[in-house]
Design an enzyme around this catalytic site. Structure first.
Site, PDB file in Angstrom:
ATOM      1  CB  SER A   8     100.007  19.260  79.101  1.00 35.22           C
ATOM      2  OG  SER A   8      99.815  20.133  80.193  1.00 35.22           O
ATOM      3  CE1 TYR A  55      97.426  15.284  81.646  1.00 33.32           C
ATOM      4  CE2 TYR A  55      98.630  17.256  82.293  1.00 33.32           C
ATOM      5  CZ  TYR A  55      97.685  16.634  81.493  1.00 33.32           C
ATOM      6  OH  TYR A  55      96.996  17.364  80.546  1.00 33.32           O
TER       7      TYR A  55
HETATM    8  P1  NAD Z   1      88.294  16.122  78.743  1.00 34.94           P
HETATM    9  O1  NAD Z   1      88.365  15.315  80.001  1.00 34.94           O
HETATM   10  O2  NAD Z   1      87.155  17.028  78.511  1.00 34.94           O
HETATM   11  O3  NAD Z   1      88.422  15.145  77.485  1.00 34.94           O
HETATM   12  C1  NAD Z   1      89.329  14.070  77.469  1.00 34.94           C
HETATM   13  C2  NAD Z   1      88.683  12.922  76.697  1.00 34.94           C
HETATM   14  O4  NAD Z   1      89.626  11.842  76.662  1.00 34.94           O
HETATM   15  C3  NAD Z   1      87.398  12.406  77.378  1.00 34.94           C
HETATM   16  O5  NAD Z   1      86.340  12.314  76.438  1.00 34.94           O
HETATM   17  C4  NAD Z   1      87.802  11.035  77.880  1.00 34.94           C
HETATM   18  O6  NAD Z   1      86.755  10.081  77.880  1.00 34.94           O
HETATM   19  C5  NAD Z   1      88.894  10.653  76.871  1.00 34.94           C
HETATM   20  N1  NAD Z   1      89.761   9.615  77.411  1.00 34.94           N
HETATM   21  C6  NAD Z   1      90.348   9.595  78.628  1.00 34.94           C
HETATM   22  N2  NAD Z   1      91.031   8.447  78.775  1.00 34.94           N
HETATM   23  C7  NAD Z   1      90.861   7.741  77.628  1.00 34.94           C
HETATM   24  C8  NAD Z   1      91.304   6.473  77.182  1.00 34.94           C
HETATM   25  N3  NAD Z   1      92.042   5.675  77.972  1.00 34.94           N
HETATM   26  N4  NAD Z   1      90.962   6.056  75.941  1.00 34.94           N
HETATM   27  C9  NAD Z   1      90.174   6.821  75.154  1.00 34.94           C
HETATM   28  N5  NAD Z   1      89.718   8.036  75.529  1.00 34.94           N
HETATM   29  C10 NAD Z   1      90.058   8.486  76.755  1.00 34.94           C
HETATM   30  O7  NAD Z   1      89.676  16.908  78.719  1.00 34.94           O
HETATM   31  P2  NAD Z   1      90.231  18.048  77.742  1.00 34.94           P
HETATM   32  O8  NAD Z   1      90.546  19.205  78.609  1.00 34.94           O
HETATM   33  O9  NAD Z   1      89.398  18.190  76.529  1.00 34.94           O
HETATM   34  O10 NAD Z   1      91.629  17.375  77.357  1.00 34.94           O
HETATM   35  C11 NAD Z   1      92.003  17.028  76.030  1.00 34.94           C
HETATM   36  C12 NAD Z   1      93.520  16.887  75.965  1.00 34.94           C
HETATM   37  O11 NAD Z   1      94.114  18.160  76.277  1.00 34.94           O
HETATM   38  C13 NAD Z   1      94.055  15.904  76.991  1.00 34.94           C
HETATM   39  O12 NAD Z   1      95.114  15.164  76.417  1.00 34.94           O
HETATM   40  C14 NAD Z   1      94.564  16.795  78.104  1.00 34.94           C
HETATM   41  O13 NAD Z   1      95.592  16.160  78.831  1.00 34.94           O
HETATM   42  C15 NAD Z   1      95.062  17.991  77.323  1.00 34.94           C
HETATM   43  N6  NAD Z   1      95.166  19.229  78.101  1.00 34.94           N
HETATM   44  C16 NAD Z   1      94.059  19.948  78.459  1.00 34.94           C
HETATM   45  C17 NAD Z   1      94.213  21.132  79.162  1.00 34.94           C
HETATM   46  C18 NAD Z   1      93.052  22.024  79.557  1.00 34.94           C
HETATM   47  O14 NAD Z   1      93.285  23.115  80.039  1.00 34.94           O
HETATM   48  N7  NAD Z   1      91.812  21.587  79.378  1.00 34.94           N
HETATM   49  C19 NAD Z   1      95.489  21.586  79.511  1.00 34.94           C
HETATM   50  C20 NAD Z   1      96.584  20.826  79.144  1.00 34.94           C
HETATM   51  C21 NAD Z   1      96.409  19.646  78.418  1.00 34.94           C
END
Ligand code: NAD
Length: 234
Positions: free
Chosen positions: A124, A137
């Site tokens: 992130s 986080y």
């Molecule tokens: P999202 O919530 O759409 O998807 C995250 C997925 O992870 C979900 O399908 C959820 O069910 C799964 N998940 C959560 N806990 C879990 C577990 N214990 N075991 C298995 N699966 C699990 O979020 P996203 O935005 O697509 O995030 C994807 C990655 O990108 C994450 O690691 C998030 O921290 C990171 N991220 C996203 C952003 C953003 O702007 N969207 C920014 C920084 C980091």
């Protein structure tokens, strides 16, 4: 055909990565808490070693050895540090950091055997900038960047590259939830105006970077943190 596992492949960024790698010609299995209808979708909690091992065994039986791993499963959380319980702290560390530990250890034997592997950790941009009320986080994601660098040094001699892609501001259910709860310090539209390329990130932007890092031609790139954030962090 190589086999890739994408954790968090049921939603947002992980889902886009799974689509992209399929289009690139990999066998792709996903591992997520929530079941999806995609073929080769496995339900498992990445923080549970037994579930991860069981899912990996099933994937190997279906698709053969796993030599590509993208760790995209993630759980965010927003709370003032002084109010954070140890259980809340621990859960966020468990999913975002320990989950990466379990999944990498589960696929490592396949990569060592093949003498080739690609690992991409979705961390992130908050690990670069810090983020108030998300200390658990940000701590977990910072540790993922550190793990990426250490493993790149350790696994490089076995033909395995390890890189991280820290998303900044990507339009996914996680981001929309944060906007709805008024946690972004402004609307998505206001953030767009502060983003040099003047748009919100798309899951496909992250998927494209992963596709490259996994490719054969990226074999000399390891231990890198490749920001994909429209210039929000440089
Ligand atoms: P999202 O919530 O759409 O998807 C995250 C997925 O992870 C979900 O399908 C959820 O069910 C799964 N998940 C959560 N806990 C879990 C577990 N214990 N075991 C298995 N699966 C699990 O979020 P996203 O935005 O697509 O995030 C994807 C990655 O990108 C994450 O690691 C998030 O921290 C990171 N991220 C996203 C952003 C953003 O702007 N969207 C920014 C920084 C980091």
């Amino acid at each position: 055909m190589k086999t890739a596992v994408v954790t968090g492949g049921g939603s947002g960024i992980g889902l886009a990565i799974a689509h992209r790698l399929r289009a690139d010609g990999y066998h792709v299995a996903t591992l997520d808490l929530r079941p999806t209808e995609t073929e080769f979708a496995h339900t498992a909690d990445v923080s549970d070693r037994t579930q991860v091992q069981a899912a990996l065994e099933a994937i190997r039986a279906q698709l053969g050895p796993v030599t590509v791993l993208v760790n995209a499963a993630g759980l965010d959380g927003v709370k003032r540090f002084g109010k954070l319980t140890f259980e809340e702290w621990h859960r966020v560390i468990d999913v975002n950091l320990n989950g990466v530990f379990h999944c990498i250890q589960a696929v490592l034997p396949d990569m060592r055997e093949a003498g080739w592997g690609r690992i991409v950790n979705i961390s992130s941009s908050s690990a670069h900038s810090g983020q108030p009320f998300m200390s658990h986080y940000v701590s977990a994601k910072s540790a993922v960047n550190g793990l990426t660098k250490s493993l790149a040094l350790e696994l490089g001699p076995w033909g395995i590259t390890v890189n991280a892609v820290p998303p900044g501001f990507v339009d996914t259910p996680m981001l929309r939830k944060a906007e709805a709860a008024n946690l972004l310090g402004g609307t998505i539209e206001e953030h767009i105006q502060r983003t040099p390329v003047r748009r919100v990130g798309r899951p496909e932007d992250i998927a494209a970077a992963c596709s490259f890092l996994i490719s054969e031609e990226a074999g000399y790139i390891t231990g890198q943190i490749l920001g994909v954030n429209g210039g929000r962090n440089t």
